[in-house]
Design an enzyme around this catalytic site. Sequence first.
Site, short mmCIF file in Angstrom:
data_model
loop_
_atom_site.label_atom_id
_atom_site.label_comp_id
_atom_site.label_asym_id
_atom_site.label_seq_id
_atom_site.Cartn_x
_atom_site.Cartn_y
_atom_site.Cartn_z
N VAL A 148 0.83 -1.20 0.00
CA VAL A 148 0.00 0.00 0.00
C VAL A 148 0.87 1.26 0.00
O VAL A 148 0.58 2.22 -0.71
CB VAL A 148 -0.98 -0.01 1.19
CG1 VAL A 148 -1.79 1.27 1.25
CG2 VAL A 148 -1.91 -1.21 1.11
N CYS A 149 1.94 1.24 0.77
CA CYS A 149 2.84 2.40 0.81
C CYS A 149 3.48 2.62 -0.56
O CYS A 149 3.55 3.75 -1.06
CB CYS A 149 3.91 2.21 1.87
SG CYS A 149 3.25 2.04 3.55
N ALA A 150 3.93 1.54 -1.17
CA ALA A 150 4.54 1.64 -2.50
C ALA A 150 3.52 2.16 -3.51
O ALA A 150 3.84 3.01 -4.35
CB ALA A 150 5.07 0.27 -2.93
#
Length: 168
Positions: free
Chosen positions: A60-62
């Site tokens: 999700v961060c990526a």
Amino acid sequence: MSQTVHFQDNPVTVANVIPQAGSKAQAFTLVAKDLSDVSLSQYAGKRKVLNIFPSIDTGVCAASVRKFNQLATEVENTVVLCVSADLPFAQSRFCGAEGLSNVITLSTLRNNEFLKNYGVEIVDGPLKGLAARAVIVLDENDNVIFSQLVDEITHEPDYDAALNVLKA
């Protein structure tokens, strides 16, 4: 004062409160990919999107870094600062491998005060010490014009809301 968000549906506590629209952003110094110190004042006169997240090594961060890299091309006089506790080497490796050049990655490596001051420090649970997922948009004078502390850390932020504020 604290806030509660969730990680995989389990509540976690976040210290302090995320800055709200109308407030002034606090000065900060973070670490760039070349290990130099970078301060908020270096982006004076530009609008800033602070994309704050736990670690670039999660899906999700990526995805948020990729999405903001794309959105950065849609707005003028704006820099996107992607802030996490990752080492600058990891941030640089990720952006290089992904071909992402429209965002600036910054690390909290030498400044955990950023997490406290911006109301994103997770203080319990398995992600203790990392940043909760948040987006804060600042105008050219470092006034907060949008902020979102994402309730479920495993969910992406509201990209459209952040973009709409910049296009208004």
